[in-house]
Design a protein around this motif. Structure first.
Motif, PDB file in Angstrom:
ATOM      1  N   SER A  41      -9.001  -4.686  -1.191  1.00 46.41           N
ATOM      2  CA  SER A  41      -9.636  -5.639  -2.104  1.00 46.41           C
ATOM      3  C   SER A  41      -8.966  -7.012  -2.040  1.00 46.41           C
ATOM      4  O   SER A  41      -9.570  -8.019  -2.404  1.00 46.41           O
ATOM      5  N   PRO A  98      -3.819  -7.689  -9.058  1.00 47.01           N
ATOM      6  CA  PRO A  98      -4.609  -7.116 -10.152  1.00 47.01           C
ATOM      7  C   PRO A  98      -3.940  -5.847 -10.691  1.00 47.01           C
ATOM      8  O   PRO A  98      -3.226  -5.145  -9.966  1.00 47.01           O
ATOM      9  N   LEU A  99      -4.182  -5.551 -11.948  1.00 50.48           N
ATOM     10  CA  LEU A  99      -3.526  -4.405 -12.587  1.00 50.48           C
ATOM     11  C   LEU A  99      -3.980  -3.064 -12.023  1.00 50.48           C
ATOM     12  O   LEU A  99      -3.247  -2.086 -12.113  1.00 50.48           O
ATOM     13  N   GLN A 100      -5.159  -2.984 -11.441  1.00 52.34           N
ATOM     14  CA  GLN A 100      -5.651  -1.702 -10.942  1.00 52.34           C
ATOM     15  C   GLN A 100      -5.096  -1.332  -9.563  1.00 52.34           C
ATOM     16  O   GLN A 100      -5.374  -0.252  -9.056  1.00 52.34           O
ATOM     17  N   ILE A 101      -4.287  -2.181  -8.949  1.00 55.03           N
ATOM     18  CA  ILE A 101      -3.703  -1.878  -7.638  1.00 55.03           C
ATOM     19  C   ILE A 101      -2.601  -0.840  -7.804  1.00 55.03           C
ATOM     20  O   ILE A 101      -1.690  -1.007  -8.614  1.00 55.03           O
ATOM     21  N   GLU A 102      -2.713   0.232  -7.023  1.00 59.72           N
ATOM     22  CA  GLU A 102      -1.671   1.255  -7.045  1.00 59.72           C
ATOM     23  C   GLU A 102      -0.530   0.831  -6.119  1.00 59.72           C
ATOM     24  O   GLU A 102      -0.756   0.244  -5.071  1.00 59.72           O
TER      25      GLU A 102
END
Length: 134
Positions: A41, A98-102
């Protein structure tokens, strides 16, 4: 002494940038597979290839402009190029993910080596394109 022809520098920048882009894409695929992370992304095909080609063209433009000056010593350009390459690391170091990145801690391991691919491939392909010292 006649000035160097710009087309050698242009082709050198395009070729080294394209090679650096391909090397970066291969590195990213191996890195993501080995560590089971996904940064698609943020780091995609177009951005990596575009940044690499732009970097190669900017380096070649700088080399061309530098070759027209009275200070056209090759080692000076290489030192300036190296310093600018290290300064380009400010981008990935200050990038807010972004916060959703693992596994965001692995992002630097994916991006920092790509910054050196442009310099490495530009300097290693220089003898094929430049007919004289800068």
């Amino acid at each position: 002494m006649k000035p160097p022809q710009y087309r050698y520098f242009l082709f050198h920048g395009l070729a080294s940038g394209l090679l650096a882009g391909v090397a970066s894409l291969v590195y990213l695929k191996i890195y993501q597979f080995a560590l089971a992370v996904e940064f698609s992304s943020i780091l995609n095909f177009g951005s990596i290839l575009g940044a690499s080609i732009t970097g190669g063209l900017v380096a070649s433009f700088g080399c061309y402009v530098f070759s027209l000056t009275p200070f056209n010593k090759e080692w000076i350009f290489n030192v300036v190029f190296t310093v600018l390459t290290f300064l380009s690391l400010v981008g990935p170091l200050s990038f807010k993910l972004p916060l959703q990145i693992e596994s965001p801690e692995l992002f630097l391991g994916a991006t920092v080596p790509m910054h050196f691919n442009v310099q490495l491939l530009w300097l290693s392909t220089k003898p094929m394109f430049c007919q004289r010292k800068i």
